[in-house]
Motif scaffolding. Structure first.
Motif, short mmCIF file in Angstrom:
data_model
loop_
_atom_site.label_atom_id
_atom_site.label_comp_id
_atom_site.label_asym_id
_atom_site.label_seq_id
_atom_site.Cartn_x
_atom_site.Cartn_y
_atom_site.Cartn_z
N LEU A 73 0.82 -1.22 0.00
CA LEU A 73 0.00 0.00 0.00
C LEU A 73 0.85 1.26 0.00
CD1 LEU A 73 -2.88 -1.03 2.42
CD2 LEU A 73 -3.00 -0.70 -0.06
N LEU A 74 1.93 1.25 0.78
CA LEU A 74 2.82 2.40 0.79
C LEU A 74 3.51 2.56 -0.57
CD1 LEU A 74 3.91 4.64 2.63
CD2 LEU A 74 5.80 3.11 3.19
N GLY A 75 3.91 1.45 -1.17
CA GLY A 75 4.52 1.50 -2.50
C GLY A 75 3.55 2.04 -3.53
N CYS A 76 2.29 1.63 -3.45
CA CYS A 76 1.26 2.14 -4.35
C CYS A 76 1.18 3.66 -4.26
CB CYS A 76 -0.08 1.50 -4.01
SG CYS A 76 -1.49 2.20 -4.88
N ALA A 77 1.06 4.16 -3.04
CA ALA A 77 0.93 5.61 -2.84
C ALA A 77 2.18 6.36 -3.29
CB ALA A 77 0.64 5.91 -1.38
N MET A 78 3.35 5.83 -2.93
CA MET A 78 4.60 6.54 -3.25
C MET A 78 4.91 6.52 -4.74
SD MET A 78 6.98 5.57 0.00
CE MET A 78 8.35 6.60 -0.54
N PHE A 79 4.66 5.40 -5.42
CA PHE A 79 4.93 5.35 -6.86
C PHE A 79 3.95 6.21 -7.64
CE2 PHE A 79 7.79 1.85 -6.02
CZ PHE A 79 8.76 2.02 -7.01
N ILE A 80 2.69 6.21 -7.26
CA ILE A 80 1.73 7.06 -7.96
C ILE A 80 2.06 8.53 -7.72
CG2 ILE A 80 -0.70 7.78 -8.02
CD1 ILE A 80 -1.43 4.80 -7.71
N ALA A 81 2.37 8.89 -6.48
CA ALA A 81 2.75 10.29 -6.19
C ALA A 81 4.00 10.68 -6.97
CB ALA A 81 2.96 10.47 -4.69
N SER A 82 4.99 9.81 -7.00
CA SER A 82 6.23 10.11 -7.73
C SER A 82 5.94 10.28 -9.22
CB SER A 82 7.25 8.98 -7.54
OG SER A 82 7.66 8.90 -6.20
N GLY A 83 5.14 9.37 -9.77
CA GLY A 83 4.82 9.46 -11.20
C GLY A 83 4.09 10.74 -11.55
N VAL A 84 3.12 11.11 -10.73
CA VAL A 84 2.36 12.34 -10.98
C VAL A 84 3.27 13.57 -10.89
CG1 VAL A 84 0.55 13.82 -10.02
CG2 VAL A 84 0.13 11.38 -10.33
N LEU A 85 4.12 13.61 -9.87
CA LEU A 85 5.03 14.76 -9.73
C LEU A 85 6.02 14.86 -10.88
CD1 LEU A 85 5.70 14.70 -5.88
CD2 LEU A 85 4.37 16.38 -7.17
N VAL A 86 6.52 13.72 -11.35
CA VAL A 86 7.44 13.73 -12.49
C VAL A 86 6.72 14.21 -13.75
CG1 VAL A 86 8.74 12.24 -14.07
CG2 VAL A 86 9.05 12.02 -11.61
N LEU A 87 5.51 13.71 -13.98
CA LEU A 87 4.76 14.14 -15.16
C LEU A 87 4.43 15.63 -15.09
CD1 LEU A 87 2.34 11.13 -15.71
CD2 LEU A 87 4.39 11.71 -17.02
N GLN A 88 4.10 16.12 -13.90
CA GLN A 88 3.84 17.55 -13.72
C GLN A 88 5.09 18.38 -14.00
OE1 GLN A 88 2.43 18.23 -9.76
NE2 GLN A 88 0.41 18.85 -10.46
N ALA A 89 6.23 17.90 -13.54
CA ALA A 89 7.48 18.66 -13.72
C ALA A 89 7.89 18.75 -15.17
CB ALA A 89 8.60 18.01 -12.90
N TRP A 90 7.56 17.75 -15.97
CA TRP A 90 8.04 17.71 -17.35
C TRP A 90 6.97 18.00 -18.39
CZ3 TRP A 90 13.01 17.33 -18.89
CH2 TRP A 90 13.94 16.96 -17.93
N GLU A 91 5.73 18.27 -18.00
CA GLU A 91 4.66 18.42 -18.99
C GLU A 91 4.86 19.60 -19.93
OE1 GLU A 91 0.88 18.96 -17.15
OE2 GLU A 91 1.55 20.62 -15.92
N SER A 92 5.52 20.63 -19.48
CA SER A 92 5.68 21.80 -20.35
C SER A 92 7.13 21.99 -20.80
CB SER A 92 5.19 23.06 -19.62
OG SER A 92 5.97 23.25 -18.44
N GLY A 93 7.93 20.96 -20.70
CA GLY A 93 9.33 21.07 -21.12
C GLY A 93 9.48 20.99 -22.63
N PHE A 94 10.67 21.33 -23.09
CA PHE A 94 10.98 21.21 -24.51
C PHE A 94 10.98 19.74 -24.90
CE2 PHE A 94 13.18 25.24 -23.47
CZ PHE A 94 12.42 26.07 -24.29
N LYS A 95 10.62 19.46 -26.14
CA LYS A 95 10.55 18.08 -26.61
C LYS A 95 11.96 17.57 -26.91
CE LYS A 95 5.88 18.40 -28.35
NZ LYS A 95 5.23 17.92 -27.20
N THR A 96 12.58 17.04 -25.87
CA THR A 96 13.93 16.49 -25.99
C THR A 96 13.91 15.02 -25.61
OG1 THR A 96 14.47 17.02 -23.71
CG2 THR A 96 14.96 18.73 -25.35
N GLU A 97 15.02 14.36 -25.83
CA GLU A 97 15.15 12.95 -25.44
C GLU A 97 15.02 12.80 -23.93
OE1 GLU A 97 15.72 8.86 -25.94
OE2 GLU A 97 15.19 10.43 -27.36
N ARG A 98 15.60 13.74 -23.20
CA ARG A 98 15.53 13.70 -21.73
C ARG A 98 14.09 13.80 -21.25
NH1 ARG A 98 18.49 18.20 -18.17
NH2 ARG A 98 19.93 16.73 -17.26
#
Length: 126
Positions: A73-98
């Motif tokens: 359950l903790l892994g579920c919460a932490m992985f989903i939170a991590s994934g959402v935060l990463v997607l939020q951080a990169w959603e408006s970035g330049f279209k690069t390989e990174r």
């Protein structure tokens, strides 16, 4: 049959977690410190936890159901939170390989969170 199903889920969680670690290494670039700490802590911490749990499964050592459920359950919460935060951080970035690697990392983290949730359901039912 239940042991092999749980072993397969643990192996899938471990494979996805290691993939997230590799993608994280290749796509560092989040600027928010809390995101960086949560993502790195989740990926590396759960790599260690899952190696131990998977080794315990392979060696036939029983894992306490409550502890397994807690980690799932903790892994579920932490992985989903991590994934959402990463997607939020990169959603408006330049279209690069990174950015492509970072988006893949976020998506894999959310998928791994769903696998952890499925694992917690099976663990609870057993």
């Amino acid at each position: 049959m239940a042991v092999s199903r749980l072993s397969m889920l643990k192996f899938l969680e471990l494979a996805l977690t290691i993939s997230c670690v590799v993608l994280h290494y290749k796509s560092l670039g989040e600027t928010d410190e809390m995101t960086v700490l949560l993502v790195a802590g989740t990926f590396v911490g759960y790599s260690i936890i899952l190696i131990g749990l998977f080794a315990g499964h392979l060696l036939g050592n029983p894992i306490n159901k409550k502890i397994d459920l807690f980690f799932s359950l903790l892994g579920c919460a932490m992985f989903i939170a991590s994934g959402v935060l990463v997607l939020q951080a990169w959603e408006s970035g330049f279209k690069t390989e990174r950015r492509r690697l970072a988006i893949s990392k976020g998506a894999l983290a959310i998928i791994n969170g769903a696998v952890f949730f499925i694992d917690s359901i099976f663990t609870f039912r057993d």
